[in-house]
Design a protein around this motif. Structure first.
Motif, PDB file in Angstrom:
ATOM      1  N   THR A 153       0.925  -0.966   0.108  1.00  0.00           N
ATOM      2  CA  THR A 153      -0.222  -0.174   0.368  1.00  0.00           C
ATOM      3  C   THR A 153       0.505   1.019  -0.228  1.00  0.00           C
ATOM      4  O   THR A 153       1.907   1.486   0.907  1.00  0.00           O
ATOM      5  N   LEU A 154       0.665   2.160  -1.070  1.00  0.00           N
ATOM      6  CA  LEU A 154       1.408   3.119  -0.573  1.00  0.00           C
ATOM      7  C   LEU A 154       0.146   4.288  -1.670  1.00  0.00           C
ATOM      8  O   LEU A 154      -0.792   4.794  -1.809  1.00  0.00           O
ATOM      9  N   THR A 155       0.838   5.576  -0.146  1.00  0.00           N
ATOM     10  CA  THR A 155       0.016   6.930  -0.141  1.00  0.00           C
ATOM     11  C   THR A 155       1.118   8.110  -1.016  1.00  0.00           C
ATOM     12  O   THR A 155       2.023   7.821   0.094  1.00  0.00           O
ATOM     13  N   SER A 156       1.079   8.931  -1.309  1.00  0.00           N
ATOM     14  CA  SER A 156       1.961   9.956  -1.310  1.00  0.00           C
ATOM     15  C   SER A 156       1.466  10.876  -0.197  1.00  0.00           C
ATOM     16  O   SER A 156       0.831  11.079   0.271  1.00  0.00           O
ATOM     17  N   ALA A 157       3.153  11.634  -0.583  1.00  0.00           N
ATOM     18  CA  ALA A 157       3.261  12.925   0.887  1.00  0.00           C
ATOM     19  C   ALA A 157       2.523  13.723   1.454  1.00  0.00           C
ATOM     20  O   ALA A 157       2.147  14.026   2.582  1.00  0.00           O
ATOM     21  N   ASP A 158       1.706  14.288   0.284  1.00  0.00           N
ATOM     22  CA  ASP A 158       0.553  15.075   0.175  1.00  0.00           C
ATOM     23  C   ASP A 158      -0.817  14.534   0.162  1.00  0.00           C
ATOM     24  O   ASP A 158      -1.802  14.914   0.427  1.00  0.00           O
ATOM     25  N   ARG A 159      -1.094  12.966  -0.118  1.00  0.00           N
ATOM     26  CA  ARG A 159      -2.313  12.861  -0.159  1.00  0.00           C
ATOM     27  C   ARG A 159      -2.724  12.408  -1.289  1.00  0.00           C
ATOM     28  O   ARG A 159      -3.968  11.851  -1.138  1.00  0.00           O
ATOM     29  N   SER A 160      -1.913  13.048  -1.953  1.00  0.00           N
ATOM     30  CA  SER A 160      -2.936  13.025  -2.946  1.00  0.00           C
ATOM     31  C   SER A 160      -3.371  11.654  -4.402  1.00  0.00           C
ATOM     32  O   SER A 160      -4.454  12.020  -4.993  1.00  0.00           O
ATOM     33  N   ARG A 161      -1.736  10.771  -4.011  1.00  0.00           N
ATOM     34  CA  ARG A 161      -2.700   9.961  -4.374  1.00  0.00           C
ATOM     35  C   ARG A 161      -2.085   8.637  -3.868  1.00  0.00           C
ATOM     36  O   ARG A 161      -1.479   8.853  -2.677  1.00  0.00           O
ATOM     37  N   GLN A 162      -2.832   7.365  -3.982  1.00  0.00           N
ATOM     38  CA  GLN A 162      -3.215   6.282  -3.949  1.00  0.00           C
ATOM     39  C   GLN A 162      -3.111   4.804  -3.936  1.00  0.00           C
ATOM     40  O   GLN A 162      -3.536   5.361  -4.883  1.00  0.00           O
ATOM     41  N   ALA A 163      -2.921   3.868  -3.806  1.00  0.00           N
ATOM     42  CA  ALA A 163      -2.358   3.017  -4.614  1.00  0.00           C
ATOM     43  C   ALA A 163      -2.038   1.926  -3.448  1.00  0.00           C
ATOM     44  O   ALA A 163      -1.443   1.354  -2.621  1.00  0.00           O
ATOM     45  N   CYS A 164      -3.628   0.259  -3.524  1.00  0.00           N
ATOM     46  CA  CYS A 164      -2.577  -0.410  -2.940  1.00  0.00           C
ATOM     47  C   CYS A 164      -3.428  -2.000  -4.428  1.00  0.00           C
ATOM     48  O   CYS A 164      -4.150  -2.150  -4.844  1.00  0.00           O
ATOM     49  N   VAL A 165      -1.834  -3.274  -3.485  1.00  0.00           N
ATOM     50  CA  VAL A 165      -2.203  -4.129  -4.885  1.00  0.00           C
ATOM     51  C   VAL A 165      -1.917  -5.236  -3.746  1.00  0.00           C
ATOM     52  O   VAL A 165      -1.496  -5.268  -2.795  1.00  0.00           O
ATOM     53  N   ALA A 166      -2.832  -5.897  -4.174  1.00  0.00           N
ATOM     54  CA  ALA A 166      -2.528  -7.591  -3.363  1.00  0.00           C
ATOM     55  C   ALA A 166      -2.402  -8.721  -4.835  1.00  0.00           C
ATOM     56  O   ALA A 166      -3.210  -8.511  -5.837  1.00  0.00           O
ATOM     57  N   LEU A 167      -1.625  -9.922  -4.284  1.00  0.00           N
ATOM     58  CA  LEU A 167      -1.171 -10.951  -5.115  1.00  0.00           C
ATOM     59  C   LEU A 167      -2.044 -12.391  -4.415  1.00  0.00           C
ATOM     60  O   LEU A 167      -1.687 -12.032  -3.397  1.00  0.00           O
ATOM     61  N   ASN A 168      -1.825 -13.479  -5.223  1.00  0.00           N
ATOM     62  CA  ASN A 168      -2.050 -14.663  -4.460  1.00  0.00           C
ATOM     63  C   ASN A 168      -0.550 -15.679  -4.700  1.00  0.00           C
ATOM     64  O   ASN A 168      -1.229 -17.071  -5.085  1.00  0.00           O
ATOM     65  N   LEU A 169      -0.100 -14.493  -4.951  1.00  0.00           N
ATOM     66  CA  LEU A 169       1.189 -16.188  -5.545  1.00  0.00           C
ATOM     67  C   LEU A 169       2.602 -15.433  -4.738  1.00  0.00           C
ATOM     68  O   LEU A 169       2.964 -13.853  -5.044  1.00  0.00           O
ATOM     69  N   GLN A 170       3.095 -15.776  -3.460  1.00  0.00           N
ATOM     70  CA  GLN A 170       4.612 -15.310  -2.768  1.00  0.00           C
ATOM     71  C   GLN A 170       5.557 -16.554  -3.552  1.00  0.00           C
ATOM     72  O   GLN A 170       5.465 -17.465  -3.812  1.00  0.00           O
ATOM     73  N   ARG A 171       7.095 -15.493  -2.900  1.00  0.00           N
ATOM     74  CA  ARG A 171       7.928 -16.094  -3.594  1.00  0.00           C
ATOM     75  C   ARG A 171       8.146 -17.213  -5.103  1.00  0.00           C
ATOM     76  O   ARG A 171       8.411 -18.717  -5.176  1.00  0.00           O
ATOM     77  N   TRP A 172       7.813 -15.998  -5.902  1.00  0.00           N
ATOM     78  CA  TRP A 172       8.118 -17.048  -7.510  1.00  0.00           C
ATOM     79  C   TRP A 172       9.426 -16.816  -7.531  1.00  0.00           C
ATOM     80  O   TRP A 172       9.406 -17.756  -8.999  1.00  0.00           O
ATOM     81  N   ASN A 173      10.126 -16.540  -7.688  1.00  0.00           N
ATOM     82  CA  ASN A 173      11.477 -16.674  -7.929  1.00  0.00           C
ATOM     83  C   ASN A 173      12.082 -17.853  -7.648  1.00  0.00           C
ATOM     84  O   ASN A 173      12.430 -18.111  -6.343  1.00  0.00           O
TER      85      ASN A 173
END
Length: 379
Positions: free
Chosen positions: A325-345
């Motif tokens: 989850t990411l929110t810009s310092a001025d709170r003008s932009r937010q993003a959140c993303v979820a994945l259902n796979l981990q440690r794919w490398n």
């Protein structure tokens, strides 16, 4: 200023992560009053059920921001001192010189020097993060193991120190946050789960967020597919798992919308006050589980996004599930993303993760979600 929420671009970026190998990915981006939600791929490989942006999901160490916030509320109330040694509050758990040297703030920003307990609780991961010498056997063996927080803390405290208290770089450790939960409980006479629920989740009006009490995820959710660096092939579903192995350090279940709402309120000074928020945003260098150096405050990461500047948030993973989850310092932009796979490398012969197409696709998705300029090709 016109919005940079381009639905076609955002959906294409999600689709690229799915094509690169992630079964399902779902996200929400906000800019001003505009909100975009999207998903790609499937939530369940067995049934083909599609991923949707409203799915509940285990979000791992994103939980730590919630835990840190309620501890800081107690600091604001004068019930806990940030610079008070943890030995003053919990002398039996962190006795002697270490208890006198490690402050509450050092636990929150991972500069305590206390080791991670995970390799000591999960025998087949005993050499973690020496990945080539680990196996995923402990994941199955402990699927329904009910751990006690004190038991796990004792493993971390008994392990060799990973640094001197207060000396950066810190080393990321769940031991720190389980100690914070014990501190919270000793001060409030309330379980950490209930206290976080009342003072974070309910306070922020999060309708689809909870700290689970059992191994199941209630409500519509994705399966969680763990690869453990190619050692589990095909990746196995761990969505049913007893999360007492991390407790309120990393067990939160939430949605991308709820997380965006919480971090917006947090950075607006509505979960903790502005002066405490400023303290929360004082960062130090911390070494992550992956061996990367991150800018870490009191339960917050600082991310520098090329072309967009400073964002605040947190990332996290559990067996098969992850989120950022990411929110810009001025709170003008937010993003959140979820994945259902981990440690794919997969791993090289020397035990280092090999580059994977998912890495580039996921980085491109984060750039799109935060409104960053695309990276120019190198000449």
């Amino acid at each position: 200023m016109s919005s940079t929420l381009d639905p076609d671009e955002l959906q294409a970026a999600l689709d690229a992560v799915h094509r690169a190998g992630v079964p399902g990915v779902f996200a929400e981006a906000r800019e001003g009053a505009q909100i975009w939600r999207g998903a790609a791929g499937v939530a369940d490989l067995a049934t083909g059920r599609p991923a949707t942006p409203d799915l509940r999901h285990r979000v791992g160490s994103v939980t730590k921001t919630f835990t840190a916030a309620v501890v800081l509320q107690l600091v604001e109330a004068g019930e806990i001192g940030l610079d008070t040694p943890i030995g003053h509050y919990l002398p039996r758990l962190v006795p002697g010189e270490r208890g006198a040297a490690i402050t509450v703030a050092m636990l929150i920003n991972h500069t305590s020097g206390l080791a991670e307990y995970l390799p000591h609780a999960y025998p087949s991961l005993a050499t973690f993060p020496d990945l080539a010498k680990t196996t995923p056997k402990s994941l199955d063996d402990n699927r329904f193991t009910r751990w006690g927080q004190v038991e796990l803390i004792e493993l971390g405290v008994a392990a060799p120190a990973v640094g001197a208290p207060g000396k950066p770089p810190g080393v990321y450790s769940n031991t720190n946050y389980l100690l914070l939960c014990q501190l919270m409980e000793s001060v409030t006479a309330t379980s950490a789960e209930k206290f976080i629920t009342r003072n974070d989740i309910e306070r922020a009006g999060l309708r689809h967020t909870e700290l689970p009490t059992g191994p199941e995820i209630d409500g519509p959710h994705s399966q969680h597919y763990e690869s453990w660096f190619g050692m589990i092939d095909p990746p196995r579903d761990y969505s049913v798992y007893d999360m007492s192995w991390v407790g309120p350090a990393a067990s939160l279940i939430s949605t991308v919308s709820d997380l965006n709402r919480f971090f917006d309120l947090l950075l607006a000074g509505e979960i903790i006050g502005h002066s405490m928020l400023e303290r929360m945003q004082r960062t130090v260098a911390v070494i992550s589980f992956e061996g990367k150096t991150i800018d870490y405050g009191l339960g917050l990461h600082r991310f520098e996004i090329p072309g967009r500047g400073t964002f605040w948030g947190h990332d996290g993973s559990v067996w098969g599930g992850g989120a950022i989850t990411l929110t810009s310092a001025d709170r003008s932009r937010q993003a959140c993303v979820a994945l259902n796979l981990q440690r794919w490398n997969t791993l090289t012969p020397s035990g280092r993760p090999q580059p994977h197409a998912i890495d580039d696709a996921f980085a491109a998705l984060q750039r799109s979600l935060t409104g960053a300029r695309p990276e120019l090709p190198q000449l």
